[in-house]
Design an enzyme around this catalytic site. Structure first.
Site, short mmCIF file in Angstrom:
data_model
loop_
_atom_site.label_atom_id
_atom_site.label_comp_id
_atom_site.label_asym_id
_atom_site.label_seq_id
_atom_site.Cartn_x
_atom_site.Cartn_y
_atom_site.Cartn_z
N GLY A 132 -3.40 10.12 56.74
CA GLY A 132 -3.26 10.87 57.99
C GLY A 132 -3.77 10.14 59.21
N HIS A 133 -4.28 8.93 59.06
CA HIS A 133 -4.90 8.20 60.19
C HIS A 133 -4.46 6.75 60.18
CE1 HIS A 133 -8.16 6.79 62.88
NE2 HIS A 133 -8.19 8.04 63.27
N PHE A 134 -3.43 6.36 60.54
CA PHE A 134 -2.22 7.07 60.96
C PHE A 134 -1.12 6.65 60.01
CE2 PHE A 134 -4.87 6.41 64.72
CZ PHE A 134 -5.05 7.71 65.14
#
Length: 160
Positions: A59-61
């Site tokens: 999720g990052h990224f």
């Protein structure tokens, strides 16, 4: 008999098996793979091999994976925690090191999969059960993050 002042100057290495014995962090939150050049009571260099398999990259990224800066600071803090436990030796049994303060955190360059973080931590001072450190994270000798932080060593609470 007086303690040998050179005793603390011996540079040692701490492998992952010993790290796991010394601090409570586990996957996916164990952020240091080994320590090198540790001088008890003074300083150490933690090593974190950053891979695409790290769960935070989902999720990052997703299209441009970057290690979150707060996790770089956490990796410095875990390096310092191992240094504290190693310094205290048997006096650290039944104790846990808690992160207290982060000051002057600066993030200079993204850390990406394939990087090897070298987490340089040095004790600034130690009073009672509080330790203050300066940390500098580097990749290929380039500073990517830095911070000062403090931790407190306390009795570990018994598990219910």
């Amino acid at each position: 008999m007086q303690a040998d002042p050179q005793e603390n100057q011996v540079r040692t290495t701490v492998d992952i098996a010993r790290i796991i014995d010394m601090i409570p962090h586990r996957y996916p939150f164990l952020m240091v793979d080994k320590l090198i050049d540790m001088v008890r009571g003074e300083s150490a260099i933690g090593i974190k091999n950053v891979t695409i398999n790290e769960p935070f990259f989902q999720g990052h990224f997703p299209n441009r994976p970057v290690m979150p800066g707060v996790l770089i600071v956490e990796a410095m803090a875990q390096t310092a925690a191992v240094l504290v436990v190693e310094t205290l030796g048997v006096r650290a049994e039944g104790k846990i090191v808690y992160f207290m303060i982060v000051e002057n955190a600066r993030f200079r360059k993204p850390v990406i999969p394939g990087d090897q973080l070298r987490l340089h931590v040095a004790k600034e001072r130690h009073r009672g059960n509080v330790w203050k450190f300066r940390g500098v994270a580097k990749v290929d000798e380039v500073v990517v993050a830095e911070a000062t932080f403090a931790a407190m060593i306390m009795d570990e609470e018994p598990q219910p």
